[in-house]
Every structure is written in C-alpha cells, then in structure tokens.
Motif scaffolding. Structure first.
Motif, short mmCIF file in Angstrom:
data_model
loop_
_atom_site.label_atom_id
_atom_site.label_comp_id
_atom_site.label_asym_id
_atom_site.label_seq_id
_atom_site.Cartn_x
_atom_site.Cartn_y
_atom_site.Cartn_z
N LEU A 177 1.07 -0.28 -0.25
CA LEU A 177 -0.04 0.00 0.01
C LEU A 177 0.95 0.79 0.31
N ALA A 178 2.01 1.82 0.38
CA ALA A 178 3.33 2.23 0.38
C ALA A 178 3.21 2.55 -0.60
N THR A 179 4.21 1.81 -1.34
CA THR A 179 4.40 1.86 -2.64
C THR A 179 3.42 2.11 -3.43
N ASN A 180 2.52 1.84 -3.54
CA ASN A 180 1.55 2.66 -4.71
C ASN A 180 1.08 3.29 -4.34
N LEU A 181 1.14 3.48 -2.56
CA LEU A 181 0.62 5.60 -2.92
C LEU A 181 1.48 6.46 -3.54
N SER A 182 2.64 6.00 -2.95
CA SER A 182 3.62 6.44 -3.56
C SER A 182 4.03 7.30 -4.88
N ARG A 183 4.02 5.75 -4.91
CA ARG A 183 3.92 6.22 -6.49
C ARG A 183 2.80 7.46 -7.07
#
Length: 537
Positions: free
Chosen positions: A128-134
C-alpha cells in the motif's frame, strides 16, 4: 516594503494555510487514526514533500533568488535579462524534474524498502505504501515549478501569491478526506485503504491547482515566461553548481525528516503517524515565523550585500533575529506546557485514542525544545545564500546530520519515538550555534548588546507567560477533554491568556522594539515595479 510588513504578509497567509492544515489533520486523525493505512499514507505524503522542501523550496530557491534578484537590478526598469535567465532555467528545470520523478516512481519499491522495510512485517502495508507513493510523487514536479514561480515573484517583493498556494493544497486535501470517508462508508466502513487512495489522488489535483494559480499570478505581475529549448548557458551551469551543495545545506531539517522516518518505521505501528501529527504542532510557529522570515530576508539581504551596504545587512539580520525570538520563544514554551492539551483537544476522537494523544503530547515537548533553533536556522542561512555561499552550510549540515544519526541509534531503542524527536531538536541546536559562530568569525553578523538585552527581556516575558499557563492548563483540563465546543473554547482561552500575559509583560519591561512596532503600524507605498498592490495585501 519593510521586513516586518513582508513577514506579516507571508506569515499571515501561512497562518491561514496552517489553520486549514490543522482542519485537514483533525479530520485525518479521526478518520484514519494511527494504524496501517495512516502510516502508509504518511510515508507516501512525506516523500514528495521532503524533496519539495529540500530541493524546490530549499536549494533551488536560495540559489535562484539571489541570481535572479541581481539581474533585476542590473538594467533598471528593463527586466529582459532577468526574464531570459528565468526562461533558460525553466527550460532545463522541467526536464530534470520529469526525469527525476520518473526514475523515483520506477524505483519506488526500493525507496520504500530503504525507509520503511519494517512495513513488510504487516501484511499489505508495504504494498500500500509503495502504490500510494507512486501516485503522490508526481506532485514534486508540479510544486517545484510552483516554487520557481514563487521565487520570481518574491524577488519582485510580491510575496502573497507564493504564501497563498499552500491554502489550495489543504483545501483540496480536505475534500479528498471527505470523499475518501464516504467512499469507505459506502463500501462497508472497514477498509481504511480507500481513504488513503482518495488522499493520494487529491494530492495530484492539488499540485495542478497550485501551478495554475501561480502561472496566473506570475502573468498578472507582468512576467511572461516562455517554454524554450533547453540550453545549458553559463548562468544555468552556475545555478546548478550552487544548487548541488545547497540541496544538502538548506535541507538539513528535511533530510533529518527522512532519517526520522526510517527510525520511526522500526517502532510499533502508528509511531510514524503520531510523529507527523505532533510535528504539525511544531510546524505551526516554524512555518508562520521561520519560513516567513527566511523568505522575506533573502532578496532584501541580497540587495544590501550587492550594494556593499554592510550596516544595513547587519541591521536587517538583527531585526530578523529579534522578530524570530519575540514570536518563537513564547510559542515554544506554550507548546511544551500545553502539549497534552493541544494534542488531546485537536486530535483525539474517532479512531485516535487517548493513549495515542498522550504519546503525541510527549513527542511535541521533545520537538519544541528545538523550535528556536529551527527558526534561527531559517534566519541565518540567507546570510550565506545571499553571498552565493552555499558550501559552508553543507559542512555544518553534514556534521549535524551525522550526530543526529548516531544519537538515534542510541536513543531510539531506549526512549522510542520521544527520543527520536529529542535527538532532532538537539542536533538542530548544534546546527544553529555553528552557523552563528561562522557568521561572527567572518564578520557577516554579530549579536549586539542591544539585541542581547532585548532577547533577555523576551525570556523574562516568556517566563511570566509560562507561570500563567502552568496554572491555567490543568484548571481547564475537563474542558479540553470535553465536547467539541468546550475544546475550542478552552484551547482558545489558553492561547489568548498566554498571548495577553506575554505581550503585556513584554511591553512593560521593554521587550518590544518601538521601531518595529512603528513599522507594523506604518503603511508604506508599494514600489512601482511590484505591480498591482492587491496581490501583496
């Protein structure tokens, strides 16, 4: 315009932005609390904002503004050379931003792993953190262009538009939280990830709104920039050489934020969210006073130095230090004494528990111990940047950062998130003491007896205010733990009582400079080259 009036313009609009920022964070705390989705969102929001403060609003601005200001003053009313310089910089800057953003988005899993590898221990949190950061990272490119346009207007003594754009950010993100809340409730009310997704999308829309507004404000000010073919002119190359060290020197606080994020993600779930929300309280005076002073002083100081007027440069810096201490000393003391009251009264409710806000209050106390240092760093650094010396702060920042990292390895295992905040405050103090020592040794700035005496009186007034708040805060505890109206009234009463006691004592003992008060009351005409006055008022 005087320093006081410029700071008032920037500080007033920044205060408005901080108020909306508190509304945003109050909603966020109640809707998400301090759990999985909240931590993932805080990391995704931290990444583009850290690079924004570090590069766009830090390194780029402090290197670009003095160079652009010099070109404005070279040919009188003919600003063709300054605008051509801005065009050349923008043509290169856009492609650098797009390339950097694309690389970071592709490498986002690695970046998140470096900062928050412990997220992998909680199912779904790392992904979730990776996708939100993108989704959030393209905001960096948009807001960096906003920072450049703001720097152009600041050099022309038009500070209002650049100080207003954060208001747009907070308004759009408040709409994102509300939309995310209803999205989650319509989907069953249990999936907090939907709120985080809505926030990430709203950040991108906020960047578009900010850039559109600044483009309009720049054209209204009579600055017409054009997209041209990128050219690495000698001046653009020189700007690049100044930016490289300034990226580190101007951004020690932001780099420390990344270091703090790394350590905070190794602590129990929710620690990162509590740290970021506590920092919002710390950022209120820092943003209103520190950033306002740093923004206003840089172009004014650059003009005095380029004119060889050392006495005016000394006077300007003394005034900035006096204003900074007049405002941040009582704020630091009040935040420390009322930390539990503010944390509880503002953030507790919904999914934010009493245990969360109690810990948040302790974090606030540790953070505000360094508040005077955070603000003075913003005041002292322009003395270097206005002389196009971006190297010296690099070495100071490097030493402070290394000490901060070493301290974190010691205090975090022993004192947790509170120790992490305390280490940041301690190293910021070392940073500002070193900067002042260098300024004095070089003869660029020194504390006069008059300035030292004024600050001593401010400390006395702060002590009187502290005594009043130490009595009043526990007396109002049933109210700042009560319903919404009781919280608003009791916190407003604490703020009003503290302000009345401080300024009354300060006035009686001579802690207020009469010349500065006169500047606050005096309305000076806006210079002809600043354009229509309504944008600056």
């Amino acid at each position: 315009m005087s320093l006081v009036r410029n700071v008032g313009t920037i500080g007033g609009l920044t205060l408005l932005s901080r108020v909306f920022g508190f509304v945003r964070d109050m909603l966020l705390a109640r809707v998400l609390g301090a759990g999985l989705a909240a931590d993932a969102w805080q990391l995704a929001f931290t990444l583009p904002n850290t690079f924004r403060r570090l590069f766009a609003e830090g390194a780029f601005s402090v290197a670009f503004v003095p160079m652009y200001t010099r070109r404005l003053g070279e040919n009188g009313e003919d600003h063709g050379a300054a605008n051509q310089f801005a065009n050349d910089v923008m043509a290169v800057f856009i492609w650098v931003l797009l390339g950097f953003s694309a690389i970071c988005m592709l490498a986002m899993p690695g970046i998140v792993w470096l900062l928050a590898r412990e997220f992998q221990q909680v199912p779904g949190k790392f992904e979730l953190a990776t996708n939100l950061s993108r989704i959030t990272f393209p905001y960096l490119a948009l807001v960096s262009m906003v920072a450049m346009l703001s720097g152009i207007l600041n050099a022309r003594s038009r500070f209002a538009p650049g100080a207003f754009v954060p208001v747009l950010l907070n308004l759009v993100m408040i709409a994102g939280i509300v939309a995310g809340y209803y999205w989650r409730e319509n989907a069953g009310g249990a999936d907090d990830r939907l709120v985080a997704w809505a926030l990430a999308i709203s950040l991108a829309f906020a960047g578009i709104a900010q850039l559109a507004y600044m483009a309009w404000a720049t054209r209204r000010a009579g600055v017409h920039l054009k997209f041209t073919r990128p050219r690495f002119t000698p001046e653009v190359k020189r700007l690049g050489m100044l930016i490289l060290p300034a990226t580190f020197g101007a951004g020690i606080y932001q780099i420390s934020q990344l270091v703090d994020t790394f350590f905070a993600t190794s602590l129990p779930q929710g620690s990162l969210t509590l740290l970021k929300l506590a920092d919002r309280l710390n950022q209120m005076p820092l943003g209103v006073f520190g950033i306002a002073l740093g923004t206003a002083i840089l172009p004014m100081l650059a003009r005095h130095i380029q004119a060889g007027n050392r006495s005016e440069a000394q006077r300007l810096q003394s005034n900035a230090v006096e204003i900074a201490m007049l405002l941040c000393l009582p704020c630091a003391a009040a935040l420390a004494i009322c930390a539990e009251a503010f944390s509880t009264g503002i953030f507790q409710g919904g999914r934010m528990t009493a245990a969360d806000t109690d810990l948040m209050g302790a974090i606030v106390i540790a953070l505000v111990a360094g508040l005077p240092a955070y603000v003075l760093i913003k005041v002292f650094q322009p003395a270097f940047f206005s002389r196009e010396d971006t190297r010296t702060p690099v070495w100071v920042a490097a030493g402070a950062l290394l000490i901060n990292i070493a301290l974190n390895f010691y205090v975090v295992p022993r004192y947790g998130i509170v120790g992490l905040a305390g280490a940041t405050a301690f190293t910021a103090t070392l940073n500002v003491l070193t900067l002042y020592t260098i300024l004095q040794l070089r003869g660029w700035f020194h504390f006069t007896g008059k300035l030292a005496g004024r600050i001593a009186r401010q400390i006395v007034a702060t002590a009187a205010m502290s005594a009043a708040l130490l009595w009043l805060t526990p007396a109002l505890e049933p109210y700042w733990r009560g319903n919404a109206l009781e919280r608003v009234m009791s916190l407003s009463g604490l703020i009003l009582a503290g302000a009345v006691v401080f300024f009354a004592v300060a006035f009686l003992i001579g802690a207020l400079d009469k010349d500065l008060i006169a500047q606050l009351r005096r309305r000076r005409p806006v210079p002809a080259d600043t354009g229509p006055p309504n944008l600056s008022e």
